[in-house]
Design a protein around this motif. Structure first.
Motif, PDB file in Angstrom:
ATOM      1  N   ALA A   4       0.830  -1.203   0.000  1.00  0.00           N
ATOM      2  CA  ALA A   4       0.000   0.000   0.000  1.00  0.00           C
ATOM      3  C   ALA A   4       0.866   1.255   0.000  1.00  0.00           C
ATOM      4  O   ALA A   4       0.603   2.210  -0.747  1.00  0.00           O
ATOM      5  N   GLN A   5       1.920   1.283   0.815  1.00  0.00           N
ATOM      6  CA  GLN A   5       2.781   2.458   0.869  1.00  0.00           C
ATOM      7  C   GLN A   5       3.484   2.696  -0.463  1.00  0.00           C
ATOM      8  O   GLN A   5       3.560   3.829  -0.938  1.00  0.00           O
ATOM      9  N   GLU A   6       3.999   1.641  -1.088  1.00  0.00           N
ATOM     10  CA  GLU A   6       4.728   1.810  -2.338  1.00  0.00           C
ATOM     11  C   GLU A   6       3.794   2.216  -3.474  1.00  0.00           C
ATOM     12  O   GLU A   6       4.154   3.023  -4.329  1.00  0.00           O
ATOM     13  N   ALA A   7       2.583   1.655  -3.502  1.00  0.00           N
ATOM     14  CA  ALA A   7       1.623   2.043  -4.535  1.00  0.00           C
ATOM     15  C   ALA A   7       1.270   3.527  -4.403  1.00  0.00           C
ATOM     16  O   ALA A   7       1.168   4.250  -5.407  1.00  0.00           O
ATOM     17  N   ALA A   8       1.078   4.012  -3.168  1.00  0.00           N
ATOM     18  CA  ALA A   8       0.782   5.423  -2.968  1.00  0.00           C
ATOM     19  C   ALA A   8       1.975   6.293  -3.351  1.00  0.00           C
ATOM     20  O   ALA A   8       1.821   7.379  -3.927  1.00  0.00           O
ATOM     21  N   ARG A   9       3.192   5.818  -3.080  1.00  0.00           N
ATOM     22  CA  ARG A   9       4.373   6.606  -3.412  1.00  0.00           C
ATOM     23  C   ARG A   9       4.595   6.691  -4.921  1.00  0.00           C
ATOM     24  O   ARG A   9       4.954   7.734  -5.457  1.00  0.00           O
ATOM     25  N   VAL A  10       4.360   5.594  -5.631  1.00  0.00           N
ATOM     26  CA  VAL A  10       4.567   5.583  -7.083  1.00  0.00           C
ATOM     27  C   VAL A  10       3.538   6.449  -7.797  1.00  0.00           C
ATOM     28  O   VAL A  10       3.860   7.199  -8.724  1.00  0.00           O
ATOM     29  N   THR A  11       2.280   6.366  -7.370  1.00  0.00           N
ATOM     30  CA  THR A  11       1.209   7.060  -8.083  1.00  0.00           C
ATOM     31  C   THR A  11       0.939   8.454  -7.551  1.00  0.00           C
ATOM     32  O   THR A  11       0.353   9.281  -8.250  1.00  0.00           O
ATOM     33  N   GLY A  12       1.322   8.727  -6.304  1.00  0.00           N
ATOM     34  CA  GLY A  12       1.039  10.021  -5.712  1.00  0.00           C
ATOM     35  C   GLY A  12      -0.403  10.214  -5.308  1.00  0.00           C
ATOM     36  O   GLY A  12      -0.848  11.356  -5.107  1.00  0.00           O
ATOM     37  N   VAL A  13      -1.171   9.141  -5.181  1.00  0.00           N
ATOM     38  CA  VAL A  13      -2.576   9.223  -4.783  1.00  0.00           C
ATOM     39  C   VAL A  13      -2.807   8.228  -3.655  1.00  0.00           C
ATOM     40  O   VAL A  13      -2.003   7.314  -3.448  1.00  0.00           O
ATOM     41  N   PRO A  14      -3.911   8.374  -2.896  1.00  0.00           N
ATOM     42  CA  PRO A  14      -4.208   7.394  -1.848  1.00  0.00           C
ATOM     43  C   PRO A  14      -4.357   5.987  -2.432  1.00  0.00           C
ATOM     44  O   PRO A  14      -4.903   5.806  -3.518  1.00  0.00           O
ATOM     45  N   ALA A  15      -3.855   5.014  -1.697  1.00  0.00           N
ATOM     46  CA  ALA A  15      -3.878   3.623  -2.163  1.00  0.00           C
ATOM     47  C   ALA A  15      -4.276   2.715  -1.007  1.00  0.00           C
ATOM     48  O   ALA A  15      -4.097   3.053   0.161  1.00  0.00           O
ATOM     49  N   CYS A  16      -4.831   1.580  -1.368  1.00  0.00           N
ATOM     50  CA  CYS A  16      -5.207   0.585  -0.363  1.00  0.00           C
ATOM     51  C   CYS A  16      -5.012  -0.799  -0.950  1.00  0.00           C
ATOM     52  O   CYS A  16      -4.881  -0.966  -2.166  1.00  0.00           O
ATOM     53  N   VAL A  17      -4.966  -1.801  -0.076  1.00  0.00           N
ATOM     54  CA  VAL A  17      -4.821  -3.202  -0.477  1.00  0.00           C
ATOM     55  C   VAL A  17      -5.992  -3.972   0.100  1.00  0.00           C
ATOM     56  O   VAL A  17      -6.286  -3.872   1.295  1.00  0.00           O
ATOM     57  N   LEU A  18      -6.677  -4.735  -0.753  1.00  0.00           N
ATOM     58  CA  LEU A  18      -7.796  -5.566  -0.328  1.00  0.00           C
ATOM     59  C   LEU A  18      -7.435  -7.021  -0.599  1.00  0.00           C
ATOM     60  O   LEU A  18      -6.954  -7.357  -1.684  1.00  0.00           O
ATOM     61  N   MET A  19      -7.662  -7.864   0.382  1.00  0.00           N
ATOM     62  CA  MET A  19      -7.356  -9.281   0.267  1.00  0.00           C
ATOM     63  C   MET A  19      -8.658 -10.073   0.246  1.00  0.00           C
ATOM     64  O   MET A  19      -9.662  -9.656   0.835  1.00  0.00           O
ATOM     65  N   PRO A  20      -8.664 -11.218  -0.420  1.00  0.00           N
ATOM     66  CA  PRO A  20      -9.905 -12.003  -0.525  1.00  0.00           C
ATOM     67  C   PRO A  20     -10.225 -12.754   0.753  1.00  0.00           C
ATOM     68  O   PRO A  20      -9.352 -13.384   1.358  1.00  0.00           O
ATOM     69  N   LEU A  21     -11.476 -12.646   1.179  1.00  0.00           N
ATOM     70  CA  LEU A  21     -11.998 -13.438   2.290  1.00  0.00           C
ATOM     71  C   LEU A  21     -12.739 -14.626   1.692  1.00  0.00           C
ATOM     72  O   LEU A  21     -13.528 -14.461   0.757  1.00  0.00           O
ATOM     73  N   PRO A  22     -12.485 -15.855   2.161  1.00  0.00           N
ATOM     74  CA  PRO A  22     -13.173 -17.017   1.573  1.00  0.00           C
ATOM     75  C   PRO A  22     -14.679 -16.807   1.548  1.00  0.00           C
ATOM     76  O   PRO A  22     -15.253 -16.225   2.470  1.00  0.00           O
ATOM     77  N   PRO A  23     -15.352 -17.250   0.460  1.00  0.00           N
ATOM     78  CA  PRO A  23     -16.799 -17.014   0.342  1.00  0.00           C
ATOM     79  C   PRO A  23     -17.581 -17.719   1.433  1.00  0.00           C
ATOM     80  O   PRO A  23     -17.221 -18.800   1.902  1.00  0.00           O
ATOM     81  N   ALA A  24     -18.676 -17.057   1.839  1.00  0.00           N
ATOM     82  CA  ALA A  24     -19.568 -17.635   2.839  1.00  0.00           C
ATOM     83  C   ALA A  24     -20.342 -18.790   2.224  1.00  0.00           C
ATOM     84  O   ALA A  24     -20.416 -18.927   0.995  1.00  0.00           O
ATOM     85  N   PRO A  25     -20.931 -19.661   3.049  1.00  0.00           N
ATOM     86  CA  PRO A  25     -21.734 -20.768   2.511  1.00  0.00           C
ATOM     87  C   PRO A  25     -22.834 -20.248   1.597  1.00  0.00           C
ATOM     88  O   PRO A  25     -23.546 -19.298   1.920  1.00  0.00           O
ATOM     89  N   GLY A  26     -22.960 -20.848   0.430  1.00  0.00           N
ATOM     90  CA  GLY A  26     -23.964 -20.419  -0.541  1.00  0.00           C
ATOM     91  C   GLY A  26     -23.468 -19.385  -1.521  1.00  0.00           C
ATOM     92  O   GLY A  26     -24.162 -19.045  -2.490  1.00  0.00           O
ATOM     93  N   GLU A  27     -22.253 -18.811  -1.311  1.00  0.00           N
ATOM     94  CA  GLU A  27     -21.682 -17.832  -2.221  1.00  0.00           C
ATOM     95  C   GLU A  27     -20.492 -18.453  -2.943  1.00  0.00           C
ATOM     96  O   GLU A  27     -19.875 -19.393  -2.464  1.00  0.00           O
ATOM     97  N   THR A  28     -20.210 -17.874  -4.124  1.00  0.00           N
ATOM     98  CA  THR A  28     -19.131 -18.423  -4.946  1.00  0.00           C
ATOM     99  C   THR A  28     -17.925 -17.505  -5.019  1.00  0.00           C
ATOM    100  O   THR A  28     -16.803 -17.972  -5.162  1.00  0.00           O
ATOM    101  N   ALA A  29     -18.138 -16.195  -4.957  1.00  0.00           N
ATOM    102  CA  ALA A  29     -17.045 -15.245  -5.110  1.00  0.00           C
ATOM    103  C   ALA A  29     -16.511 -14.832  -3.745  1.00  0.00           C
ATOM    104  O   ALA A  29     -17.277 -14.649  -2.800  1.00  0.00           O
ATOM    105  N   PRO A  30     -15.197 -14.661  -3.610  1.00  0.00           N
ATOM    106  CA  PRO A  30     -14.643 -14.191  -2.337  1.00  0.00           C
ATOM    107  C   PRO A  30     -15.006 -12.727  -2.099  1.00  0.00           C
ATOM    108  O   PRO A  30     -15.232 -11.968  -3.039  1.00  0.00           O
ATOM    109  N   GLU A  31     -15.015 -12.340  -0.850  1.00  0.00           N
ATOM    110  CA  GLU A  31     -15.360 -10.973  -0.468  1.00  0.00           C
ATOM    111  C   GLU A  31     -14.077 -10.186  -0.231  1.00  0.00           C
ATOM    112  O   GLU A  31     -13.210 -10.597   0.545  1.00  0.00           O
ATOM    113  N   PRO A  32     -13.888  -9.025  -0.894  1.00  0.00           N
ATOM    114  CA  PRO A  32     -12.690  -8.226  -0.646  1.00  0.00           C
ATOM    115  C   PRO A  32     -12.748  -7.554   0.726  1.00  0.00           C
ATOM    116  O   PRO A  32     -13.769  -6.989   1.111  1.00  0.00           O
TER     117      PRO A  32
END
Length: 883
Positions: A531-559
């Motif tokens: 996150a820090q390096e992405a913000a430094r390279v682009t000069g804009v606010p940056a964040c990192v989202l990681m996948p949370l395993p999908p809940a029962p009945g769902e197929t896509a992970p939740e960021p």
């Protein structure tokens, strides 16, 4: 005109040929399925070569009971197989050492994908082949196409059967010859029904499963395509190694020529249509010219990758020559480019790129694509941002005017000291500075203004634009030519320097980021660094989202947001919708993209070969500069690999902890089963004897039985107490109550409990460390019990104490046989028992583990030494506590 330099062989192709020097050749007989005749054809050709005088040896051939194949072995020498034992069974395998010792000219080795028996030098037969080739032995082998590593998933989808034994694609690619053994599916099925492939019962099962006609047709197509690709690669490699100018019309190849102009997407799509119509591969080429006008080819290159093109980027000053050279090197036959390469007078004079290509590359089919209709599309839909926008256009012109004015002031200050003709040199630095800083057009304007100022203010007759003498005319001409030459040269040089500086800066950032990724730390540290390096390279606010395993009945992970720079930069709900889409589909989403462009954030995926690792979000208000965009892409690639490595390391650590827990559980159950059963059996035996035959026993026998039951009960109680102590230690429930401890008194009391079998060695002036007396007493009790148990029957244990710098050391020694070297590192592990002699009863395996846990709870440490000099007997346990 100078003669054109003759074409030279491609260095990579020559290196590939040099790598094969000294290695044995490899010939692969490739088939679509079992039974097509690979082994039969290999033996037929081997017999033919042997009749021609070649030293041919059969290393191993599997006939599978086929009479036709067995007949071809007649007359060929066969290497005896190596006998191997595995789990009580006798196995026969290829004898690699015998083949290396025999060193035939050609070795026939069946079934390249075979897995060797456990205990062989190599787990796979293809590894045996590589060793044979390294020894200079030519190998002929057989393989079915479904055994290629890259095709295993495709074959599984087609046939429903996943092949367990695979061969890396590099093995087939590195073969010197590949011969396809092909028969139609109908003929193969007929051979199967006639029993020429398998036994009748096995053949019926195969017909109902793998050997369906549709499966065989699909596998045959895969084998034909792979062989055709191999032949094409051989042709291209031969051309490059022998410096043969292409293209050779052995197959169609389409190359799209991409620039940073708006026509690039149109050119790509048209090239894709042409390639699809010709059923030909698509190549995409971008030539970067030093000093050319800045532009961003990244969008076009990304689109090329999305359209399935093989992307190539080269740097060259001569654009037509570079294109022609690359097209010939890649054996392209069709070139697709836009019409907008030259405009106005350049097109009228025939100096456009298309004209140059027609002159230099007349052996290609050139396709010109019309410019896209309407206004040129902008790179993105970002609104202008004053903070991120470059300098306004008027700033460059104002700076040019200021530079010329500064040069004029210097000329006025030196007027009368410097001759009038030499004052023109004062303006050249201003012209160069304007060209380098703002471009050739500003340099040209500076040259014109400089000439007019010099002529009007300093050349006689002054304050007119007239030129008096021939000398001044020559000076003006020379000044004009030098100024124009420097404007063109330094203008391009300035762009090149700025581009090189930007790339160097990006490279430094990537190197620094690589160091940060390689520094010790956990997954959280890595995510924060991304996150820090992405913000430094682009000069804009940056964040990192990681996948949370999908809940029962769902197929896509939740960021899930894991890091942000600055910390208050958090995507809102609208942005999270874009993040969910990016995570579900693995594509760029949000601001400035084609998907959910209204979102205030842009999300870019971090991917590895294993799949999506996470997302990097950027709160953009303007498009990124091309160099920043490329740097960010490289950063994301590095971050994805680092995060994947960290995830695998954490997973390995969890697996190791799980395995250790399972091992401890197994040891606990084993110990419970043994150490509880033994005292309970003794207690039960004593009580049953007293109940059944008590009156008939003498008083001494009855007392002995009761004593046995009492001792075993105490032993059982002690064992359960040890287990409870270990549970308390492992769960962190031990809290020492520290107070100054009188070491001599505590040690004397511990020795007295041993009944005179402990010798004390206590120097005067021992310090009083702040420890828990109860825990320390338990440590001494366990250590002394352990020492006396392993001492000789009439032996003594020794208990001593001494000060060692800022620590106090307590030492317990026995005179027993000592601990084996292989057991010494593990004696403090729970449930580990060092088998020192058969006469010594095994303990619970918890005493020393409890001592280590209690010592650690009080800030101490414990170590063991064995055997002790002199004599090589005995064991010393040392416990050290800080003062």
């Amino acid at each position: 005109m100078p003669e054109a330099e003759p074409p030279r062989p491609d260095p990579d192709a020559l290196l590939a040929l040099a790598a094969k020097e000294g290695r044995g050749r490899l010939k692969v007989f490739l088939g679509a399925a079992p039974g097509v005749g690979k082994t039969f054809e290999m033996l037929v050709q081997g017999r033919r070569r042997r009749l021609g005088g070649a030293d041919v040896l059969v290393g191993l051939v599997e006939t599978h009971g086929r009479a036709e194949t067995q007949a071809q072995l007649a007359g060929l020498p066969v290497l005896p197989r190596a006998a191997m034992a595995h789990r009580g069974q006798a196995l026969e395998e290829f004898d690699l050492d015998a083949a290396l010792a025999r060193r035939p000219a050609i070795l026939l080795l069946d079934e390249l994908a075979h897995s060797n028996a456990p205990g062989s030098r190599h787990p796979k037969r293809w590894m045996d082949v590589e060793e044979l080739r390294a020894a200079g032995i030519e190998v002929w082998t057989t393989m079915n196409v479904q055994h290629l590593e890259s095709l295993s998933d495709a074959v599984a989808r087609i046939t429903g059967v996943r092949v367990a034994e695979t061969v890396p694609d590099d093995v087939l690619t590195g073969a010197d010859a590949v011969e396809l053994i092909d028969i139609p599916p109908a003929e193969l099925l007929e051979r199967l029904r006639q029993g020429k492939v398998y036994q009748p019962e096995q053949a019926q099962r195969a017909l109902r499963g793998f050997f369906r006609e549709g499966n065989l047709a699909a596998l045959r197509e895969i084998a034909l395509r792979r062989t055709a690709e191999r032949v094409e690669a051989d042709v291209t490699g031969y051309m490059r190694a022998h410096a043969i100018a292409g293209p050779w019309p052995v197959g169609e190849r389409v190359m799209a020529l991409l620039g940073p102009d708006p026509a690039a997407p149109t050119v790509l799509r048209e090239a894709r249509r042409i390639a699809d119509a010709l059923k030909a591969p698509l190549l995409a080429l971008h030539v970067e010219r030093p000093g050319a006008e800045a532009g961003d080819p990244a969008p076009a290159l990304r689109l090329a990758a999305q359209l399935g093109a093989v992307v190539e980027t080269v740097v060259a000053a001569d654009l037509p020559a570079a294109i022609a050279a690359q097209a010939r090197a890649r054996n392209a036959t069709h070139l697709v480019m836009g019409r907008g390469a030259a405009r106005g007078w350049r097109r009228r004079l025939g100096r456009g790129l298309a004209t140059a290509l027609l002159r230099q590359a007349g052996d290609f089919t050139l396709h010109l694509v019309a410019d896209p209709a309407g206004p040129a599309p902008r790179a993105s839909s970002f609104p202008p941002s004053p903070g991120a926008a470059p300098l306004p256009r008027w700033a460059g012109w104002a700076a040019t005017l200021a530079l010329v004015g500064l040069a004029t002031g210097i000329g006025a200050a030196t007027d009368g000291v410097v001759p009038e003709g030499a004052l023109g040199m004062v303006y050249l630095p201003a012209i160069v500075a304007a060209a380098v800083a703002f471009g050739p057009l500003h340099g040209l304007a500076g040259a014109v203004l400089s000439f007019l100022s010099w002529n009007f203010l300093f050349l006689p007759p002054r304050y007119t634009l007239a030129i008096a003498g021939a000398q001044d005319v020559v000076g003006v001409v020379v000044f004009s030519l030098v100024a124009l030459l420097m404007t063109g040269t330094t203008g391009g040089l300035g762009r090149s320097v700025r581009s090189a500086r930007a790339r160097l800066h990006a490279l430094r950032r990537l190197v620094e980021f690589s160091r940060r990724l390689g520094a010790p730390g956990d997954m959280g540290d890595l995510i924060g660094a991304v996150a820090q390096e992405a913000a430094r390279v682009t000069g804009v606010p940056a964040c990192v989202l990681m996948p949370l395993p999908p809940a029962p009945g769902e197929t896509a992970p939740e960021p899930v947001l894991r890091a942000a720079e600055p910390v208050e930069a958090e995507p809102d709900e609208a942005a999270m919708a874009a993040a969910r889409w990016a995570m579900a589909h693995g594509v760029r989403t949000g601001q400035g993209t084609d998907t959910l462009p209204a979102a205030p954030w842009q999300f870019r995926p971090m991917r590895t070969a294993q799949g999506l690792v996470g997302l990097v979000g950027l709160r953009l208000a303007a498009p990124l500069e091309p160099e920043a965009d490329r740097t960010l892409d490289a950063l994301l690639d590095q971050a994805a690999v680092a995060l994947e490595r960290a995830r695998l390391m954490e997973e390995n650590a969890r697996n190791a902890a799980r395995a250790e827990t399972e091992q401890l559980r197994t040891a606990l159950l084993t110990s419970l089963g043994h150490d509880l059963r033994t005292p309970l059996t003794s207690i039960r035996g004593a009580l049953e004897t007293l109940r059944h035959t008590g009156p008939a026993l003498s008083e001494a026998v009855r007392q002995d039985l009761l004593l046995t039951a009492e001792e075993e009960t105490a032993r059982l109680s002690r064992y359960l107490s040890h287990i409870i102590d270990m549970v308390r230690i492992e769960s962190g429930q031990i809290t020492p109550r520290r107070e100054p401890v009188d070491l001599p008194g505590l040690l004397e009391a511990a020795a007295a409990r041993a009944g005179g079998r402990v010798a004390l060695d206590l120097p005067a002036g021992l310090p009083q460390p702040r420890l828990d007396p109860a825990l320390l007493d338990q440590i001494l009790r366990n250590l002394l019990d352990n020492a006396l148990k392993f001492s000789a029957p009439a032996g003594m244990a020794r208990l001593s104490a001494r000060r060692e710098g800022a620590e106090v050391a307590l030492l317990v020694e026995d005179d027993g046989p000592g601990i084996p070297a292989e057991d010494l590192p593990r004696i403090f592990d729970p449930f580990h028992r060092a088998g020192r002699t058969d006469r010594i009863a095994a303990g619970t395996g918890l005493g020393l583990a409890i001592c280590r846990g209690l010592a650690a709870a009080m800030g101490g440490r414990i170590a063991a030494e064995s055997p002790l000099p002199p004599g090589g007997r005995g064991t010393r346990i040392t416990v050290r506590f800080p003062l």
